[in-house]
Design a protein around this motif. Sequence first.
Motif, mmCIF file in Angstrom:
data_model
loop_
_atom_site.group_PDB
_atom_site.id
_atom_site.type_symbol
_atom_site.label_atom_id
_atom_site.label_comp_id
_atom_site.label_asym_id
_atom_site.label_seq_id
_atom_site.Cartn_x
_atom_site.Cartn_y
_atom_site.Cartn_z
ATOM 1 N N CYS A 51 0.849 -1.194 0.000
ATOM 2 C CA CYS A 51 0.000 0.000 0.000
ATOM 3 C C CYS A 51 0.886 1.246 0.000
ATOM 4 N N HIS A 53 0.260 4.079 1.157
ATOM 5 C CA HIS A 53 0.093 4.931 2.331
ATOM 6 C C HIS A 53 1.188 4.623 3.360
ATOM 7 N N GLN A 54 1.113 3.446 3.991
ATOM 8 C CA GLN A 54 2.153 3.085 4.965
ATOM 9 C C GLN A 54 2.615 1.638 4.792
ATOM 10 N N CYS A 88 -7.424 -1.335 1.814
ATOM 11 C CA CYS A 88 -6.259 -1.707 2.620
ATOM 12 C C CYS A 88 -6.698 -2.098 4.040
ATOM 13 N N TRP A 90 -5.184 -1.672 6.785
ATOM 14 C CA TRP A 90 -4.732 -0.807 7.877
ATOM 15 C C TRP A 90 -5.589 0.445 8.020
ATOM 16 N N HIS A 91 -5.725 1.241 6.953
ATOM 17 C CA HIS A 91 -6.455 2.512 7.059
ATOM 18 C C HIS A 91 -7.500 2.658 5.965
ATOM 19 N N TRP A 93 -7.642 2.667 2.742
ATOM 20 C CA TRP A 93 -7.556 3.304 1.426
ATOM 21 C C TRP A 93 -8.020 2.283 0.391
HETATM 22 S S1 FES Z 1 -1.181 1.458 4.981
HETATM 23 FE FE1 FES Z 1 -2.764 1.182 3.523
HETATM 24 S S2 FES Z 1 -4.215 2.674 4.013
HETATM 25 FE FE2 FES Z 1 -2.627 3.005 5.449
#
Ligand code: FES
Length: 125
Positions: A51, A53-54, A88, A90-91, A93
Amino acid sequence: MSTKSPFDDRFTKVAETDEIERGDGIAVDVNGIEVAVFNVNGEFYAISNVCAHQCAPLDKAGEQKINADDTWTDTRGGVNEDACTVSCPWHLWEWDLETGEHEASGKRIGTFDVEVADGDVYVGI
Ligand code: FES
């Protein structure tokens, strides 16, 4: 894996079709690249498994995970077969499995060609 691809040299066999359940995905390594392969309504899509994002592994979307205190989280994220996206874990997205786009941020991750032959799934890098 030594199965010779019926496609051009870019393609590597990554799974048999029945190893990837509908609405789910698996992680595979193709030439050192972390790829997630998802089954959406019986069609297969390959996208970066990282991902933007993170760096969560997208193949874990929709799975439960065990915590340090041995409790289980609820599932987070997952495949949306109507929209052809994965959220995702985790958050949340939401990534378009065809284009690799996350609309809200304008970010994009890699997508890869997929071919299926004789019950085998191939990814082209
Ligand atoms: S790591 Fe994927 S949305 Fe934050």
